[in-house]
Design a protein around this motif. Sequence first.
Motif, PDB file in Angstrom:
ATOM      1  N   ILE A 252     -12.376  14.188   7.487  1.00 56.83           N
ATOM      2  CA  ILE A 252     -11.186  14.376   8.312  1.00 56.83           C
ATOM      3  C   ILE A 252     -10.005  14.768   7.428  1.00 56.83           C
ATOM      4  N   ASP A 253     -10.282  15.061   6.155  1.00 52.95           N
ATOM      5  CA  ASP A 253      -9.263  15.427   5.171  1.00 52.95           C
ATOM      6  C   ASP A 253      -8.831  16.885   5.410  1.00 52.95           C
ATOM      7  N   VAL A 254      -7.720  17.067   6.127  1.00 50.83           N
ATOM      8  CA  VAL A 254      -7.268  18.406   6.520  1.00 50.83           C
ATOM      9  C   VAL A 254      -6.904  19.248   5.302  1.00 50.83           C
ATOM     10  N   GLN A 255      -6.294  18.633   4.304  1.00 43.65           N
ATOM     11  CA  GLN A 255      -5.925  19.383   3.099  1.00 43.65           C
ATOM     12  C   GLN A 255      -7.166  19.937   2.414  1.00 43.65           C
ATOM     13  N   ASN A 256      -8.208  19.116   2.321  1.00 43.28           N
ATOM     14  CA  ASN A 256      -9.448  19.571   1.710  1.00 43.28           C
ATOM     15  C   ASN A 256     -10.108  20.668   2.554  1.00 43.28           C
ATOM     16  N   LEU A 257     -10.040  20.530   3.876  1.00 44.40           N
ATOM     17  CA  LEU A 257     -10.614  21.543   4.766  1.00 44.40           C
ATOM     18  C   LEU A 257      -9.909  22.882   4.582  1.00 44.40           C
ATOM     19  N   ARG A 258      -8.593  22.858   4.458  1.00 36.67           N
ATOM     20  CA  ARG A 258      -7.839  24.103   4.231  1.00 36.67           C
ATOM     21  C   ARG A 258      -8.200  24.721   2.891  1.00 36.67           C
ATOM     22  N   SER A 259      -8.453  23.873   1.891  1.00 37.59           N
ATOM     23  CA  SER A 259      -8.874  24.351   0.578  1.00 37.59           C
ATOM     24  C   SER A 259     -10.237  25.029   0.651  1.00 37.59           C
ATOM     25  N   VAL A 260     -11.151  24.399   1.395  1.00 40.22           N
ATOM     26  CA  VAL A 260     -12.486  24.982   1.578  1.00 40.22           C
ATOM     27  C   VAL A 260     -12.380  26.328   2.275  1.00 40.22           C
ATOM     28  N   LEU A 261     -11.563  26.403   3.308  1.00 42.91           N
ATOM     29  CA  LEU A 261     -11.365  27.666   4.033  1.00 42.91           C
ATOM     30  C   LEU A 261     -10.816  28.752   3.106  1.00 42.91           C
ATOM     31  N   SER A 262      -9.890  28.365   2.235  1.00 41.87           N
ATOM     32  CA  SER A 262      -9.312  29.330   1.292  1.00 41.87           C
ATOM     33  C   SER A 262     -10.391  29.926   0.385  1.00 41.87           C
ATOM     34  N   GLY A 263     -11.259  29.062  -0.126  1.00 39.18           N
ATOM     35  CA  GLY A 263     -12.347  29.547  -0.977  1.00 39.18           C
ATOM     36  C   GLY A 263     -13.328  30.424  -0.225  1.00 39.18           C
ATOM     37  N   LYS A 311      -4.195  33.850   6.224  1.00 40.63           N
ATOM     38  CA  LYS A 311      -3.145  33.480   7.178  1.00 40.63           C
ATOM     39  C   LYS A 311      -3.728  33.324   8.593  1.00 40.63           C
ATOM     40  N   TYR A 312      -4.551  34.308   9.001  1.00 44.92           N
ATOM     41  CA  TYR A 312      -5.148  34.251  10.341  1.00 44.92           C
ATOM     42  C   TYR A 312      -6.187  33.140  10.454  1.00 44.92           C
ATOM     43  N   VAL A 313      -6.971  32.937   9.400  1.00 42.06           N
ATOM     44  CA  VAL A 313      -7.995  31.893   9.418  1.00 42.06           C
ATOM     45  C   VAL A 313      -7.360  30.516   9.583  1.00 42.06           C
ATOM     46  N   LEU A 314      -6.275  30.246   8.853  1.00 43.31           N
ATOM     47  CA  LEU A 314      -5.615  28.948   8.949  1.00 43.31           C
ATOM     48  C   LEU A 314      -4.971  28.745  10.320  1.00 43.31           C
ATOM     49  N   PHE A 367     -18.139  38.551 -14.535  1.00 48.13           N
ATOM     50  CA  PHE A 367     -18.442  37.171 -14.917  1.00 48.13           C
ATOM     51  C   PHE A 367     -18.906  36.283 -13.761  1.00 48.13           C
ATOM     52  N   GLY A 368     -18.970  36.852 -12.563  1.00 44.44           N
ATOM     53  CA  GLY A 368     -19.417  36.061 -11.423  1.00 44.44           C
ATOM     54  C   GLY A 368     -18.283  35.742 -10.465  1.00 44.44           C
ATOM     55  N   THR A 369     -18.632  35.497  -9.204  1.00 48.40           N
ATOM     56  CA  THR A 369     -17.611  35.298  -8.174  1.00 48.40           C
ATOM     57  C   THR A 369     -16.795  34.031  -8.378  1.00 48.40           C
ATOM     58  N   GLY A 370     -17.324  33.062  -9.131  1.00 43.26           N
ATOM     59  CA  GLY A 370     -16.583  31.821  -9.353  1.00 43.26           C
ATOM     60  C   GLY A 370     -15.726  31.823 -10.587  1.00 43.26           C
ATOM     61  N   SER A 371     -15.641  32.958 -11.284  1.00 44.50           N
ATOM     62  CA  SER A 371     -14.943  33.002 -12.567  1.00 44.50           C
ATOM     63  C   SER A 371     -13.429  32.993 -12.416  1.00 44.50           C
ATOM     64  N   VAL A 372     -12.911  33.427 -11.283  1.00 41.11           N
ATOM     65  CA  VAL A 372     -11.480  33.445 -11.050  1.00 41.11           C
ATOM     66  C   VAL A 372     -11.228  33.303  -9.561  1.00 41.11           C
ATOM     67  N   GLY A 373     -10.117  32.653  -9.198  1.00 38.46           N
ATOM     68  CA  GLY A 373      -9.847  32.490  -7.776  1.00 38.46           C
ATOM     69  C   GLY A 373      -8.497  31.853  -7.541  1.00 38.46           C
ATOM     70  N   ARG A 374      -8.141  31.741  -6.280  1.00 32.13           N
ATOM     71  CA  ARG A 374      -6.886  31.101  -5.895  1.00 32.13           C
ATOM     72  C   ARG A 374      -6.935  29.610  -6.201  1.00 32.13           C
ATOM     73  N   ALA A 375      -5.813  29.060  -6.647  1.00 31.41           N
ATOM     74  CA  ALA A 375      -5.760  27.615  -6.910  1.00 31.41           C
ATOM     75  C   ALA A 375      -6.031  26.822  -5.636  1.00 31.41           C
ATOM     76  N   SER A 376      -5.563  27.355  -4.492  1.00 28.30           N
ATOM     77  CA  SER A 376      -5.741  26.642  -3.227  1.00 28.30           C
ATOM     78  C   SER A 376      -7.204  26.514  -2.833  1.00 28.30           C
ATOM     79  N   GLY A 377      -8.034  27.405  -3.369  1.00 29.86           N
ATOM     80  CA  GLY A 377      -9.446  27.340  -3.046  1.00 29.86           C
ATOM     81  C   GLY A 377     -10.265  26.556  -4.046  1.00 29.86           C
ATOM     82  N   LEU A 378      -9.616  26.074  -5.125  1.00 26.24           N
ATOM     83  CA  LEU A 378     -10.336  25.350  -6.163  1.00 26.24           C
ATOM     84  C   LEU A 378     -10.198  23.839  -6.034  1.00 26.24           C
ATOM     85  N   LEU A 379      -9.353  23.382  -5.107  1.00 26.65           N
ATOM     86  CA  LEU A 379      -9.125  21.948  -4.967  1.00 26.65           C
ATOM     87  C   LEU A 379     -10.372  21.204  -4.513  1.00 26.65           C
TER      88      LEU A 379
END
Length: 380
Positions: A252-263, A311-314, A367-379
């Motif tokens: 039920i952790d909304v912040q974590n859910l938004r992070s997952v969506l970002s990734g 933006k639309y996904v959130l 280097f692979g899809t996980g080599s770089v990304g948004r900070a919001s998606g790495l939480l």
Amino acid sequence: MERAIVHMDLDTFFVSCERLKNSELEKKPVIIGGGDRGVVASCSYETRFFGVRSAMPIKMALRLCPEARVIKGDMDMYSKMSHMVTEVIQEKVPVLEKASIDEFYLDLSGMDKFFGCYQWTNEIVDAVTKNTGLPISFALSTNKTVAKIGTGESKPIGRLEIQEQNIKPFLNPLSIKKIPMVGNVTFQLLSRLGVRTIQTLSETPVEVLHQLIGKNGTELWKKANGIDDTPIVPYSERKSISTENTFSQDTIDVQNLRSVLSGMVEQLAFQLRQEKWLTSTISVKIRYSNFDTETKQCRIPYTSADHTLLKYVLELFKKVYTRRMRIRLIGIKFTGLVHGCHQMDLFEDTEELISLYQTMDKIKNRFGTGSVGRASGLLR
């Protein structure tokens, strides 16, 4: 049976849409883009005369053509107009491929016995202009390559038929740059060898081209000789890419859910750009701990940019997650795909942001899809 393939291309599509809104722009130099620090998304023929071209920094374009009017792009309008054109054409042809937001392939093979293919195509084009007000060019030939090159040569508002016996005389004097798969690197390589016209390329031994360019050398030789068996792929809004995440523990952790969506958005957007897709419809799905499943979707302007999609996904997530109940699964789906370029929708963005996307994509490729990304998606 001889194939009858048509390529249609809306002339300076974004500019033409803006001229529908404002008739004062007719016959004036117009640049569609995102301000002084952006790039040219589209430009009128009046600006091209001065050397302005797509993807050029707007500052440079204005140095070449100071009189040009710069207009911020309206992708929502362009998407709607593209859908209108698609519907007009789709009603009148047996097989339609939507190659991008503003170009189409039609397979009219066998229609000659009912109705002349060239006359039929003229009537379709007239219907598009009558119903939408947009100018459109076309070329009719026996395959996609020749038809596409023909459209480019016939613009603006061109109508051209290239019969089989005229294919070689039509292609031979043209620059190899006219062949769709020839980019700057290939052009420079072949130019250094003295291969600058399609005729010279068509007469070059296929083995030599294969040695120079690899497997693409054989395809290039075929296209130079007017050979292309690529089929028309019927247009369908059902094309999609998607991803889902089932949690090891319901959350039920909304912040974590938004992070997952970002990734997840970043992963799918990268896939869109790699495969040269733009999406026009987003769906967000959640499954509660009691296995109830709910989905929300919305139609958006064509895009493949992470920040726009996120933006639309959130927003959709906020609308679909209405119960204070733990979530078991979350998913995203992009549908309504058409081929298109990433920069196409970046009217509000700067050269720096476009360069950032391109650099991040290069890093992911290497280097692979996980080599770089948004900070919001790495939480997560």
